[in-house]
Design an enzyme around this catalytic site. Structure first.
Site, PDB file in Angstrom:
ATOM      1  N   LYS A 130       0.867  -1.278  -0.141  1.00 57.10           N
ATOM      2  CA  LYS A 130       0.120  -0.114   0.055  1.00 57.10           C
ATOM      3  C   LYS A 130       0.866   0.964  -0.188  1.00 57.10           C
ATOM      4  O   LYS A 130       1.557   1.352   0.874  1.00 57.10           O
ATOM      5  CB  LYS A 130      -0.952   0.038   1.463  1.00 57.10           C
ATOM      6  N   LYS A 226     -13.359  -8.195  -6.386  1.00 57.91           N
ATOM      7  CA  LYS A 226     -13.643  -8.397  -4.961  1.00 57.91           C
ATOM      8  C   LYS A 226     -15.116  -9.069  -4.634  1.00 57.91           C
ATOM      9  O   LYS A 226     -16.131  -8.560  -5.012  1.00 57.91           O
ATOM     10  CB  LYS A 226     -13.821  -7.205  -4.202  1.00 57.91           C
TER      11      LYS A 226
END
Ligand code: MG
Length: 328
Positions: A130, A226
């Site tokens: 990230k 997702k």
């Protein structure tokens, strides 16, 4: 007709999960659905208001009125799948790992030789990081991947602009850039700007997926699927049509949601082979342990079937108190 029950839960992050959230307690609910044909299945409902979802109480209120959001509709479909596997006494996950997951590094500060050696020994090939919080520090830390064999996935959660992304990528050494498998959401999707940004590395779309999936000429290489939120069939068909790859990830949610995502990844991998990249479902360790996370079987990059059928956790799910939400 079906009866829908819910059981609220909290997840406590061990550290901030990304640059958009602080390390605050997260709220979600497990859903239990009993259909008129007698089948009973479970799924997770874990909204990310920071990423545009309606909050938990709103999601539950809407279900009570018989209205489904993309998030709760996915939960309902996954609960049905769980119910069907429970009926035939099968676990949703394979007993042996076949599709690896990437290792997830939430804070680039954690990258050092010890961590990278440990990940290698554990069998990880791919590392997702990230980024976007402190670009200077991040450029510095990324140099530690030079001369390693890891494939790299960067995720900026759309924090940058086209200009700051270009600046950042030009400061990353070429050896490291060559290791990048894809960069996820460098800045909000814009087909022309993304087409220009692709010169640095392949791009993956996550947050704007529901808008771009209707796009005629996509300017990206990978779709982040997702199952907690997206229509699996729609994403896979889009990928096939436009020659993109698919990486299935969890929604950084309850382990019930994590294992549902991992089972979708496994199923797609069996059916579509190399269209499906390594997954990003190993996220349960981001949160403090619970009686559920203790029941997850994982080894290095693999997630396996634990005891029980469907998504597993039979005794943990039975022990919860369930509140009736709706009869629909
Ligand atoms: Mg993302």
């Amino acid at each position: 007709m079906k009866d829908v029950f819910f059981s609220p839960y909290r997840l406590t992050p061990r550290q901030p999960l990304n640059s958009k959230t602080q390390g605050i307690v997260r709220h979600g609910a497990l859903l239990k659905v009993i259909w008129n044909d007698g089948l009973c299945g479970y799924a997770d409902l874990h909204p990310w208001e920071e990423l545009g979802d309606q909050g938990l109480s709103e999601q539950l209120r809407l279900i009570g009125e018989g209205r489904w959001t993309p998030l709760s509709y996915s939960s309902l479909s996954l609960a049905r799948k769980d119910a069907e596997f429970r009926l035939v006494g099968k676990n949703l996950l394979p007993e042996k790992g076949e599709l690896k997951n990437n290792a997830l590094i939430s804070s680039v500060k954690d990258v050092d030789d010890d961590l990278l050696n440990t990940l290698k020994l554990q069998g990880f090939d791919t590392v997702k990081i990230k980024l976007g919080g402190d670009l200077k520090l991040e450029t510095h830390q990324l140099r530690k991947f030079t001369n390693t064999s890891f494939r790299l996935r960067f995720d900026f959660n759309s924090l940058l602009s086209e200009h700051s992304y270009s600046e950042f990528m030009s400061s990353v050494p070429k050896e490291v850039r060559d290791q990048i498998e894809y960069v996820e959401d460098p800045f909000p999707y814009d087909s022309k700007a993304w087409a220009r940004a692709r010169k640095w590395a392949p791009l993956a779309v996550d947050q704007d997926i529901s808008h771009v999936i209707t796009h005629a000429d996509p300017a990206f290489d990978v779709l982040i699927l997702k199952p907690a939120k997206s229509d699996v069939t729609e994403v896979v068909q889009f990928a096939q049509k436009h020659r993109c790859k698919v990486a299935v990830t969890s929604y950084m949610d309850h382990v019930v949601g994590v294992l549902h995502a991992a089972s979708v990844a496994h199923e797609l991998f069996k059916e579509y082979g190399e269209l499906i990249l390594e997954s990003g479902c190993l996220t349960h360790h981001l949160f403090e342990e619970s009686e559920f996370s203790e029941g997850v079987l994982s080894e290095g990059p693999y997630l396996y079937a634990g005891p029980g059928v469907g998504v597993g956790f039979n005794s943990q799910l039975e022990a919860l108190s369930w509140q009736k939400l709706a009869r629909l």
